[in-house]
Design a protein around this motif. Structure first.
Motif, short mmCIF file in Angstrom:
data_model
loop_
_atom_site.label_atom_id
_atom_site.label_comp_id
_atom_site.label_asym_id
_atom_site.label_seq_id
_atom_site.Cartn_x
_atom_site.Cartn_y
_atom_site.Cartn_z
N GLU A 63 53.94 11.44 0.92
CA GLU A 63 53.66 11.50 2.35
C GLU A 63 52.64 10.46 2.79
O GLU A 63 52.60 10.06 3.94
N ASP A 70 44.17 15.15 5.44
CA ASP A 70 44.29 14.29 4.28
C ASP A 70 43.07 13.36 4.19
O ASP A 70 42.55 12.91 5.21
N HIS A 85 44.15 16.98 0.05
CA HIS A 85 45.50 17.12 0.60
C HIS A 85 45.50 18.22 1.67
O HIS A 85 44.88 19.27 1.47
N SER A 86 46.19 17.98 2.74
CA SER A 86 46.42 19.06 3.69
C SER A 86 47.52 19.97 3.13
O SER A 86 48.23 19.60 2.20
N SER A 89 50.85 18.20 2.69
CA SER A 89 50.96 16.93 1.97
C SER A 89 51.23 17.11 0.49
O SER A 89 50.70 18.02 -0.15
N ASP A 90 52.03 16.20 -0.07
CA ASP A 90 52.35 16.24 -1.49
C ASP A 90 52.26 14.84 -2.10
O ASP A 90 52.95 14.53 -3.05
N ASN A 172 48.65 13.90 -9.48
CA ASN A 172 49.64 14.69 -8.75
C ASN A 172 51.02 14.04 -8.85
O ASN A 172 51.74 13.90 -7.87
N ASN A 175 54.07 15.71 -7.39
CA ASN A 175 54.04 15.88 -5.93
C ASN A 175 53.92 17.35 -5.48
O ASN A 175 54.71 17.85 -4.69
N LYS A 177 51.96 20.28 -3.37
CA LYS A 177 51.29 20.30 -2.06
C LYS A 177 49.88 20.86 -2.16
O LYS A 177 49.58 21.70 -3.00
N ASN A 178 49.03 20.32 -1.30
CA ASN A 178 47.71 20.92 -1.04
C ASN A 178 46.81 20.93 -2.28
O ASN A 178 46.15 21.93 -2.57
N ASP A 180 43.47 19.51 -4.00
CA ASP A 180 42.19 18.85 -3.72
C ASP A 180 41.43 18.72 -5.04
O ASP A 180 41.39 19.66 -5.84
#
Length: 226
Positions: A63, A70, A85-86, A89-90, A172, A175, A177-178, A180
């Motif tokens: 993303e 982000d 990451h929000s 987001s991945d 990551n 991929n 998500k989220n 941190d």
């Protein structure tokens, strides 16, 4: 007298054949201590110069930094590399190093984490003159500072570590998500471990055994040992 001469001859022969080996080991290579970059990165910015004179290039995938929340930041005051990451987001993130060298399966990359909120997969690729070697590592979450090691012994491929031309780390890489995380750089946030015993260390131990034998022989001759 003959026994003493024999011990001296053995010692001299051993020294000449093995050499006076040092137990001093090679120092680790600090790939990144996060002290050279100002401010916050944005998507598309180029490489920078590290303290260890190694080149790092930031590559964003997935993303990218397109969602609110982000962020990728290097805090030069606290020497931290911060990735946020929000929930939507991945994106993966690759740090590439121009690090040529003669390495082996005994080497490793050491990561010093400040925190990691959920499980993360890291892919390490070692580029060599004859091909590439890769491995995946799963880092468990932990909210307190911890160290995680990426051993070269896990690498697979057609490359020859003795002719390494570069190293890249993809955070990551599957991929998720989220995710941190924070890498801390107080003593080198990312280190290439070269601090391994040299082959001469065993030779040194052998010489200690010979010298110890001489000392014991002298004590026996003087009647100090029953």
């Amino acid at each position: 007298m003959k026994c003493r001469m024999m011990f001296l001859a053995v010692l001299a022969t051993t020294c000449l054949s093995l050499g006076w080996s040092s137990t001093v080991t090679a120092a680790p290579i600090i790939l990144d201590d996060f002290s050279e970059f100002p401010g916050t990165w944005t998507d598309g910015q180029g490489p920078g110069t590290l303290q260890s004179n190694t080149t790092r290039t930031l590559i964003l995938g997935g993303e990218g930094l397109n969602n609110v929340g982000d962020g990728i930041q290097i805090n030069t005051e606290t020497q931290q590399f911060i990735v946020a990451h929000s929930p939507q987001s991945d994106f993966d993130l690759t740090l590439s190093y121009n690090t040529p060298g003669n390495f082996s399966s005994s080497n490793a990359v050491i990561l010093q984490f400040e925190t990691l909120d959920i499980e993360m997969v890291i892919t390490m690729t070692v580029n060599t003159m004859s091909g590439n070697l890769t491995a995946n590592y799963t880092v468990p979450p932990q909210t307190t500072p911890f160290t995680f090691t990426l051993p070269f012994s896990s690498l697979a491929g057609s490359g020859n570590l003795a002719n390494t031309t570069g190293i890249s780390l993809k955070f990551n890489s599957d991929n998720r998500k989220n995710i941190d995380f924070i890498l801390r750089g107080d003593a080198g946030g990312i280190i290439l471990n070269g601090d391994l015993p040299e082959p001469g260390t065993l030779a040194t131990l052998g010489l200690i055994g010979v010298v110890g034998g001489l000392a014991l022989r002298r004590r026996l001759r003087k009647g100090e040992v029953a």
